[in-house]
Design a protein around this motif. Structure first.
Motif, PDB file in Angstrom:
ATOM      1  N   ALA A  13       2.710 -23.108  -5.617  1.00  0.00           N
ATOM      2  CA  ALA A  13       3.730 -23.142  -6.672  1.00  0.00           C
ATOM      3  C   ALA A  13       4.845 -22.147  -6.373  1.00  0.00           C
ATOM      4  N   GLU A  14       4.470 -21.049  -5.754  1.00  0.00           N
ATOM      5  CA  GLU A  14       5.486 -20.042  -5.427  1.00  0.00           C
ATOM      6  C   GLU A  14       6.507 -20.610  -4.419  1.00  0.00           C
ATOM      7  N   ILE A  15       6.051 -21.549  -3.611  1.00  0.00           N
ATOM      8  CA  ILE A  15       6.958 -22.140  -2.607  1.00  0.00           C
ATOM      9  C   ILE A  15       7.787 -23.293  -3.200  1.00  0.00           C
ATOM     10  N   VAL A  16       7.111 -24.222  -3.904  1.00  0.00           N
ATOM     11  CA  VAL A  16       7.847 -25.444  -4.320  1.00  0.00           C
ATOM     12  C   VAL A  16       8.124 -25.504  -5.823  1.00  0.00           C
ATOM     13  N   GLY A  17       7.584 -24.555  -6.569  1.00  0.00           N
ATOM     14  CA  GLY A  17       7.716 -24.598  -8.032  1.00  0.00           C
ATOM     15  C   GLY A  17       6.513 -25.337  -8.610  1.00  0.00           C
ATOM     16  N   SER A  18       6.068 -24.850  -9.761  1.00  0.00           N
ATOM     17  CA  SER A  18       4.837 -25.370 -10.368  1.00  0.00           C
ATOM     18  C   SER A  18       4.891 -26.880 -10.622  1.00  0.00           C
ATOM     19  N   ALA A  19       6.080 -27.382 -10.987  1.00  0.00           N
ATOM     20  CA  ALA A  19       6.204 -28.804 -11.324  1.00  0.00           C
ATOM     21  C   ALA A  19       5.949 -29.697 -10.116  1.00  0.00           C
ATOM     22  N   HIS A  20       5.976 -29.097  -8.934  1.00  0.00           N
ATOM     23  CA  HIS A  20       5.840 -29.912  -7.719  1.00  0.00           C
ATOM     24  C   HIS A  20       4.521 -29.678  -6.996  1.00  0.00           C
ATOM     25  N   VAL A  21       3.548 -29.139  -7.727  1.00  0.00           N
ATOM     26  CA  VAL A  21       2.194 -29.003  -7.174  1.00  0.00           C
ATOM     27  C   VAL A  21       1.273 -29.867  -8.018  1.00  0.00           C
ATOM     28  N   VAL A  22       0.415 -30.635  -7.388  1.00  0.00           N
ATOM     29  CA  VAL A  22      -0.572 -31.430  -8.119  1.00  0.00           C
ATOM     30  C   VAL A  22      -1.941 -30.838  -7.805  1.00  0.00           C
ATOM     31  N   GLY A  30      -6.001 -40.279  -7.539  1.00  0.00           N
ATOM     32  CA  GLY A  30      -5.028 -41.364  -7.351  1.00  0.00           C
ATOM     33  C   GLY A  30      -4.236 -41.226  -6.052  1.00  0.00           C
ATOM     34  N   LEU A  31      -4.329 -40.057  -5.429  1.00  0.00           N
ATOM     35  CA  LEU A  31      -3.589 -39.830  -4.171  1.00  0.00           C
ATOM     36  C   LEU A  31      -4.515 -39.838  -2.954  1.00  0.00           C
ATOM     37  N   ALA A  32      -5.749 -40.348  -3.149  1.00  0.00           N
ATOM     38  CA  ALA A  32      -6.736 -40.327  -2.055  1.00  0.00           C
ATOM     39  C   ALA A  32      -6.185 -41.035  -0.817  1.00  0.00           C
ATOM     40  N   VAL A  33      -6.517 -40.488   0.337  1.00  0.00           N
ATOM     41  CA  VAL A  33      -6.076 -41.054   1.617  1.00  0.00           C
ATOM     42  C   VAL A  33      -7.281 -41.731   2.264  1.00  0.00           C
ATOM     43  N   ASP A  34      -7.269 -43.052   2.261  1.00  0.00           N
ATOM     44  CA  ASP A  34      -8.372 -43.793   2.874  1.00  0.00           C
ATOM     45  C   ASP A  34      -9.731 -43.273   2.383  1.00  0.00           C
ATOM     46  N   GLY A  35      -9.825 -43.009   1.101  1.00  0.00           N
ATOM     47  CA  GLY A  35     -11.096 -42.580   0.503  1.00  0.00           C
ATOM     48  C   GLY A  35     -11.274 -41.071   0.428  1.00  0.00           C
ATOM     49  N   ALA A  36     -10.434 -40.289   1.082  1.00  0.00           N
ATOM     50  CA  ALA A  36     -10.572 -38.819   1.051  1.00  0.00           C
ATOM     51  C   ALA A  36      -9.584 -38.235   0.033  1.00  0.00           C
ATOM     52  N   THR A  37     -10.119 -37.563  -0.991  1.00  0.00           N
ATOM     53  CA  THR A  37      -9.262 -37.007  -2.050  1.00  0.00           C
ATOM     54  C   THR A  37      -8.710 -35.646  -1.613  1.00  0.00           C
ATOM     55  N   PRO A  38      -7.379 -35.463  -1.713  1.00  0.00           N
ATOM     56  CA  PRO A  38      -6.827 -34.153  -1.337  1.00  0.00           C
ATOM     57  C   PRO A  38      -7.224 -33.060  -2.335  1.00  0.00           C
ATOM     58  N   ARG A  39      -7.172 -31.823  -1.885  1.00  0.00           N
ATOM     59  CA  ARG A  39      -7.439 -30.696  -2.806  1.00  0.00           C
ATOM     60  C   ARG A  39      -6.169 -30.327  -3.562  1.00  0.00           C
ATOM     61  N   TRP A  40      -5.030 -30.487  -2.908  1.00  0.00           N
ATOM     62  CA  TRP A  40      -3.740 -30.240  -3.554  1.00  0.00           C
ATOM     63  C   TRP A  40      -2.719 -31.206  -2.993  1.00  0.00           C
ATOM     64  N   ALA A  41      -1.696 -31.451  -3.781  1.00  0.00           N
ATOM     65  CA  ALA A  41      -0.519 -32.149  -3.243  1.00  0.00           C
ATOM     66  C   ALA A  41       0.689 -31.284  -3.585  1.00  0.00           C
ATOM     67  N   LEU A  73      -0.901 -45.193   4.353  1.00  0.00           N
ATOM     68  CA  LEU A  73      -1.710 -43.993   4.554  1.00  0.00           C
ATOM     69  C   LEU A  73      -3.089 -44.311   5.115  1.00  0.00           C
ATOM     70  N   ASP A  74      -3.480 -45.582   5.024  1.00  0.00           N
ATOM     71  CA  ASP A  74      -4.804 -45.913   5.561  1.00  0.00           C
ATOM     72  C   ASP A  74      -4.739 -46.372   7.013  1.00  0.00           C
ATOM     73  N   LEU A  75      -3.572 -46.218   7.622  1.00  0.00           N
ATOM     74  CA  LEU A  75      -3.435 -46.593   9.024  1.00  0.00           C
ATOM     75  C   LEU A  75      -4.147 -45.554   9.889  1.00  0.00           C
ATOM     76  N   GLY A  76      -4.920 -46.028  10.848  1.00  0.00           N
ATOM     77  CA  GLY A  76      -5.626 -45.098  11.725  1.00  0.00           C
ATOM     78  C   GLY A  76      -7.048 -44.856  11.257  1.00  0.00           C
ATOM     79  N   ALA A  77      -7.734 -43.970  11.977  1.00  0.00           N
ATOM     80  CA  ALA A  77      -9.124 -43.665  11.620  1.00  0.00           C
ATOM     81  C   ALA A  77      -9.138 -42.888  10.295  1.00  0.00           C
ATOM     82  N   LEU A  86       1.173 -33.592   1.765  1.00  0.00           N
ATOM     83  CA  LEU A  86       2.552 -33.093   1.799  1.00  0.00           C
ATOM     84  C   LEU A  86       3.481 -34.259   1.498  1.00  0.00           C
ATOM     85  N   ASP A  87       3.902 -34.324   0.245  1.00  0.00           N
ATOM     86  CA  ASP A  87       4.694 -35.465  -0.228  1.00  0.00           C
ATOM     87  C   ASP A  87       6.171 -35.233   0.120  1.00  0.00           C
TER      88      ASP A  87
END
Ligand SMILES: Cc1cc2nc3c(=O)[nH]c(=O)nc-3n(C[C@H](O)[C@H](O)[C@H](O)COP(=O)(O)OP(=O)(O)OC[C@H]3O[C@@H](n4cnc5c(N)ncnc54)[C@H](O)[C@@H]3O)c2cc1C
Length: 436
Positions: A13-22, A30-41, A73-77, A86-87
């Protein structure tokens, strides 16, 4: 070093502002990549913010997945894990457009639709039209090395990329292309980054070669009684003096999916030029089509979107072979799929020999897909071709080699480049060919 989840969120949040951290679990799912859920966006609003995010990820050894529109995002292994998504969509500026030079530098998050609208005001365009193109981001299109029917005339995205501003895994901001920085001297960086699936760096800005919008255009659909007749027509077109913008072979499944009149095979062609040339080239291709036994109709520009939508099935393959053998491979795929009653829609670019195949849900059952992919790869290896599984349910991908075999010396080079660009292996690691 960040120690807790809260501290990590705070640092982002210090880098991008709180409104831009998920960081809320439901939103992240809802942002899972090929079944792997991110810890932050996180959504950086500038190249500098992107750089600071990557420097943080690098020091924390977070695995990072860049995201554009999210369509591929599901392209590749499948990724083993995703820490930071990183949106890039806030980097959507047209940084510079010099119409006289036919060049534009744009943010990686800009959609093709927004780019097209801005260029259209100057009667120019970036002629890359992959499936689902309008909403796709420039960065994603470049990172996946995407192309569509316009590839026949203008090449693929990488051929139109003049330069890139990208952020390396450690956060350094680097130019590749006309301006070269010492760490990457010796490489044609734009060519390297295009198609590298975000494994070598995160594209922040791209300098693109543009083309004039043709003053007039026309599209035709030629239906044939046999795939062989379609192949003979394509051969005649390639030998002729006609200069189509698109020359695409469609099978019966693609015509059905596009709600076009049924035929065993068809060829879709477009011509873009001054009105007089469109008329004269159009009448010549109609004459050639009839000579080859085709039913010819002129069709609205929408036909290209309709045909593209035929590739929307749950399993998509990209087969690359000898251009002259496109119809041979199409027949081979139809034979294999027909034996197992698997519906297949196919579109082939006559210029490059790339055949996109969309298979129905039946392909996801049992071991059929793995068997068919293996059979085709073995046959293709004789002519230096390959087959990539571009989309498949995760349950199937876990048992498939999505990229296929690669020669040991090519793999060694790719791994060396990966180590040089991303020594700690935090960028989309494991997703590209050979686990690079
Ligand atoms: C198994 C495999 C290995 C690859 N190795 C490389 C590589 O070493 N260097 C590279 O620039 N791109 C390589 N690619 C292509 C890279 O993945 C593409 O740039 C990207 O996936 C986008 O596809 P495209 O539309 O550019 O592919 P295409 O249009 O099919 O090809 C783009 C370029 O990559 C080359 N290429 C395609 N498949 C292979 C292959 N099996 N081995 C060597 N070259 C290939 C083509 O000749 C062409 O120059 C490889 C792809 C696969 C499936």
């Amino acid at each position: 070093m960040v120690v807790s989840v809260q501290a990590a969120r705070g640092a982002l949040a210090e880098i991008v502002g709180s409104a831009h951290v998920v960081s809320e679990p439901a939103a992240l799912e809802g942002l899972a990549v090929d079944g792997a859920t991110p810890r932050w966006a996180a959504r950086p609003g500038s190249v500098e913010e992107m750089s600071r995010l990557l420097a943080l990820a690098s020091s924390e050894r977070w695995s990072v997945v860049p995201r554009g529109s999210g369509s591929c995002l599901d392209l590749g292994a499948p990724p083993a894990r995703v820490d930071l998504l990183l949106d890039c969509r806030r980097l959507d500026a047209i940084v510079e457009h010099t119409p006289a030079d036919m060049v534009a530098s744009v943010g990686a998050g800009l959609s093709l639709a927004a780019l097209g609208a801005a260029l259209g005001r100057h009667r120019q365009r970036f002629p890359v039209d992959p499936v689902g193109g309008a909403s796709r981001s420039v960065g994603g299109v470049l990172a996946t090395g995407a192309s569509g029917p316009l590839r026949f005339r203008y090449g693929q995205a990488r051929d139109l990329l003049l330069g890139v501003r990208f952020v390396q895994a450690d956060g350094s901001i680097t130019w590749g292309g006309s301006k070269v920085v010492k760490s990457v001297t010796g490489y044609d960086v734009p060519k390297l980054l295009a198609g590298s699936l975000g494994t070598l760096g995160v594209i922040a800005e791209a300098t693109l070669r543009l083309h004039p919008m043709p003053p007039a255009s026309g599209s035709w659909l030629l239906s044939f009684r046999t795939p062989g007749a379609a192949a003979a027509f394509v051969g005649a077109m390639l030998d002729s003096t006609l200069q189509p913008e698109r020359l695409v072979v469609a099978n019966a499944g693609a015509l059905r999916a596009a709600a076009r009149p049924a035929a065993p095979a068809a060829v879709a062609v477009s011509v873009g030029s001054i009105a007089e040339a469109v008329r004269s080239q159009g009448s010549e291709l109609v004459r050639m089509g009839r000579e080859h036994g085709a039913m010819v109709s002129d069709v609205p520009e929408d036909v290209w979107l309709e045909l593209g939508a035929a590739l929307a099935g749950p399993v998509r393959l990209k087969l690359s072979g000898e251009p002259a053998r496109l119809c041979h491979w199409l027949a081979e795929v139809e034979r294999l799929a027909g034996e197992a009653s698997v519906p297949v829609s196919a579109l082939g670019d006559a210029g490059s020999g790339v055949l996109w195949l969309s298979l129905g849900r039946a392909a996801a059952d049992g071991g059929w897909l793995a068997g068919a992919v293996g059979t085709l790869r073995e046959a293709l290896s004789g002519e230096g071709g390959n087959l990539v599984v571009e989309r498949a349910p995760r349950s199937l991908k876990d048992h498939l080699d999505v990229w296929g075999p690669i020669q040991a010396d090519s793999l060694a080079i790719m791994k060396r480049i990966k180590r040089e660009f991303d020594p700690t292996g935090i960028l989309n690691s494991g997703r590209f060919v050979g686990g690079a």
